[in-house]
Write an enzyme that holds these catalytic residues in place. Sequence first.
Site, PDB file in Angstrom:
ATOM      1  N   TYR A  58       0.844  -1.195   0.000  1.00 16.79           N
ATOM      2  CA  TYR A  58       0.000   0.000   0.000  1.00 16.79           C
ATOM      3  C   TYR A  58       0.875   1.239   0.000  1.00 16.79           C
ATOM      4  O   TYR A  58       1.961   1.243   0.560  1.00 16.79           O
ATOM      5  CB  TYR A  58      -0.976   0.036   1.184  1.00 16.79           C
ATOM      6  CG  TYR A  58      -0.386  -0.186   2.568  1.00 16.79           C
ATOM      7  CD1 TYR A  58      -0.055  -1.460   3.011  1.00 16.79           C
ATOM      8  CD2 TYR A  58      -0.199   0.878   3.447  1.00 16.79           C
ATOM      9  CE1 TYR A  58       0.457  -1.677   4.290  1.00 16.79           C
ATOM     10  CE2 TYR A  58       0.301   0.678   4.727  1.00 16.79           C
ATOM     11  CZ  TYR A  58       0.624  -0.603   5.128  1.00 16.79           C
ATOM     12  OH  TYR A  58       1.137  -0.825   6.388  1.00 16.79           O
ATOM     13  N   LYS A  80       2.827  10.960   4.957  1.00 19.73           N
ATOM     14  CA  LYS A  80       2.776  11.518   6.309  1.00 19.73           C
ATOM     15  C   LYS A  80       1.945  12.806   6.248  1.00 19.73           C
ATOM     16  O   LYS A  80       2.098  13.604   5.318  1.00 19.73           O
ATOM     17  CB  LYS A  80       4.198  11.808   6.816  1.00 19.73           C
ATOM     18  CG  LYS A  80       5.066  10.543   7.006  1.00 19.73           C
ATOM     19  CD  LYS A  80       4.893   9.918   8.363  1.00 19.73           C
ATOM     20  CE  LYS A  80       5.631   8.599   8.520  1.00 19.73           C
ATOM     21  NZ  LYS A  80       7.067   8.735   8.749  1.00 19.73           N
TER      22      LYS A  80
HETATM   23  O1  76R Z   1      14.496   0.137   8.802  1.00 17.90           O
HETATM   24  C1  76R Z   1      14.431  -0.357   9.931  1.00 17.90           C
HETATM   25  O2  76R Z   1      14.119  -1.559  10.138  1.00 17.90           O
HETATM   26  C2  76R Z   1      14.703   0.543  11.090  1.00 17.90           C
HETATM   27  C3  76R Z   1      13.488   1.047  11.709  1.00 17.90           C
HETATM   28  C4  76R Z   1      12.383   1.454  10.733  1.00 17.90           C
HETATM   29  C5  76R Z   1      12.336   2.585   9.897  1.00 17.90           C
HETATM   30  C6  76R Z   1      13.369   3.672   9.714  1.00 17.90           C
HETATM   31  C7  76R Z   1      11.168   0.720  10.509  1.00 17.90           C
HETATM   32  C8  76R Z   1      10.865  -0.487  11.105  1.00 17.90           C
HETATM   33  N1  76R Z   1      10.384   1.415   9.613  1.00 17.90           N
HETATM   34  C9  76R Z   1      11.053   2.540   9.217  1.00 17.90           C
HETATM   35  C10 76R Z   1      10.635   3.496   8.293  1.00 17.90           C
HETATM   36 MN1  76R Z   1       8.463   0.945   9.044  1.00 17.90          MN
HETATM   37  N2  76R Z   1       6.568   0.463   8.561  1.00 17.90           N
HETATM   38  C11 76R Z   1       5.680   1.302   7.903  1.00 17.90           C
HETATM   39  C12 76R Z   1       4.387   0.700   7.905  1.00 17.90           C
HETATM   40  O3  76R Z   1       0.623   0.794   8.330  1.00 17.90           O
HETATM   41  C13 76R Z   1       1.230   1.703   8.957  1.00 17.90           C
HETATM   42  O4  76R Z   1       0.769   2.212  10.004  1.00 17.90           O
HETATM   43  C14 76R Z   1       2.521   2.240   8.426  1.00 17.90           C
HETATM   44  C15 76R Z   1       3.131   1.344   7.357  1.00 17.90           C
HETATM   45  C16 76R Z   1       4.511  -0.532   8.534  1.00 17.90           C
HETATM   46  C17 76R Z   1       3.408  -1.541   8.788  1.00 17.90           C
HETATM   47  C18 76R Z   1       5.893  -0.665   8.931  1.00 17.90           C
HETATM   48  C19 76R Z   1       6.426  -1.770   9.587  1.00 17.90           C
HETATM   49  N3  76R Z   1       8.338   2.661   7.978  1.00 17.90           N
HETATM   50  C20 76R Z   1       9.363   3.531   7.750  1.00 17.90           C
HETATM   51  C21 76R Z   1       8.897   4.562   6.843  1.00 17.90           C
HETATM   52  C22 76R Z   1       9.727   5.744   6.308  1.00 17.90           C
HETATM   53  C23 76R Z   1       9.330   6.926   7.144  1.00 17.90           C
HETATM   54  C24 76R Z   1      10.302   8.047   7.198  1.00 17.90           C
HETATM   55  O5  76R Z   1      11.458   7.903   6.837  1.00 17.90           O
HETATM   56  O6  76R Z   1       9.845   9.139   7.659  1.00 17.90           O
HETATM   57  C25 76R Z   1       7.571   4.291   6.583  1.00 17.90           C
HETATM   58  C26 76R Z   1       6.637   5.064   5.671  1.00 17.90           C
HETATM   59  C27 76R Z   1       7.238   3.104   7.302  1.00 17.90           C
HETATM   60  C28 76R Z   1       5.976   2.543   7.320  1.00 17.90           C
HETATM   61  N4  76R Z   1       8.603  -0.764  10.201  1.00 17.90           N
HETATM   62  C29 76R Z   1       9.725  -1.240  10.851  1.00 17.90           C
HETATM   63  C30 76R Z   1       7.703  -1.819  10.115  1.00 17.90           C
HETATM   64  C31 76R Z   1       8.270  -2.978  10.763  1.00 17.90           C
HETATM   65  C32 76R Z   1       7.583  -4.326  10.863  1.00 17.90           C
HETATM   66  C33 76R Z   1       9.518  -2.612  11.208  1.00 17.90           C
HETATM   67  C34 76R Z   1      10.541  -3.483  11.940  1.00 17.90           C
HETATM   68  C35 76R Z   1      11.487  -4.058  10.921  1.00 17.90           C
HETATM   69  C36 76R Z   1      12.368  -5.100  11.550  1.00 17.90           C
HETATM   70  O7  76R Z   1      12.894  -4.843  12.630  1.00 17.90           O
HETATM   71  O8  76R Z   1      12.499  -6.179  10.926  1.00 17.90           O
END
Ligand code: 76R
Length: 281
Positions: A176, A180
């Site tokens: 999807y 922000k």
């Molecule tokens: O990259 C990394 O693993 C470090 C921590 C991390 C970052 C920087 C991280 C971890 N995310 C990051 C960035 Mn994410 N993430 C989403 C969604 O549905 C929603 O509410 C939002 C959609 C999910 C489900 C998700 C899951 N993440 C981001 C960014 C960039 C934002 C920015 O730079 O401002 C977005 C848009 C985003 C959105 N995130 C994780 C997860 C999961 C499961 C993790 C843990 C990953 C792991 O440890 O294996």
Amino acid sequence: MSDHTQKPNGTDESPAPETMEGWYVLHDCYRIDWATWRRKGVDAQREFLAGLRDWLVSARGADTGDSAAYIVSGQKAELMFIHYRPNPGALNGVRRDLMACGFADMLIPCYGYLSIIEVSLYEASARARAMLAREGLTPDSESFQERLDTEIAKQTSQLEARCYRSIPDREYCCFYPMSKRRGEHDNWYTLSMDERRDLMRGHGRLGHKYHRDVTQVISGSTGLDDWEWGVDLHSDDPLVFKKLVYEMRFDPVSARFAEFGSFFIGKAASPEELCAYIGQN
Ligand code: 76R
């Protein structure tokens, strides 16, 4: 191929977090025109499937990048292809090759999304800045930017592999697009770097609980497509998508700041599985 990973885009003057980029990503979705398919003779159908199979085999075996096919649940699309390639031209090339197959007569394009794999370096650059501060270097010190670049490069070298990764080999994909919020009260882009870093730390901590069950691939699409990021979650159990996304809705980064587009849930299909799915209909 230009090497985006060598040069994070942020500077001390810019409030944008440093990011590293890797493969460009295309989500390419189609409906199937079953009426046209049924009008084709058996021999022609066999030939079309062989062409489709050969295309997917060669797309998946690309020297630079990767490709995967998914059979999508629901009415928004029936097939979704994900392609990772070095640039948009190469993405166009793989799609043109699909259009050159006889099976393209049966494909009705219904959704496409362009983005680029992105790793944001909120934590890495914060750690690097803290280290420089401990050494007594301030942003106005002569060698600050040079030392910062070196530190960030060191801290991020292990993240490079994530930028040029292959498509996670899991049974299901949940894709999807999202942005922000830039609302009157909650505006992500007017928060300070420290506020955003703290919030992202909480996001990462929550997400990490799902580390074993889900592989997230974040691709940035600001300036490339209608939303700001593409979110791909890959898992062998689709229920995990619901649990994770629901839990995330209560995390401030999502509760206050996230806006979402349409969700696409697909089951991964090898070339043989894709042909079997079409051939049975
Ligand atoms: O990259 C990394 O693993 C470090 C921590 C991390 C970052 C920087 C991280 C971890 N995310 C990051 C960035 Mn994410 N993430 C989403 C969604 O549905 C929603 O509410 C939002 C959609 C999910 C489900 C998700 C899951 N993440 C981001 C960014 C960039 C934002 C920015 O730079 O401002 C977005 C848009 C985003 C959105 N995130 C994780 C997860 C999961 C499961 C993790 C843990 C990953 C792991 O440890 O294996």
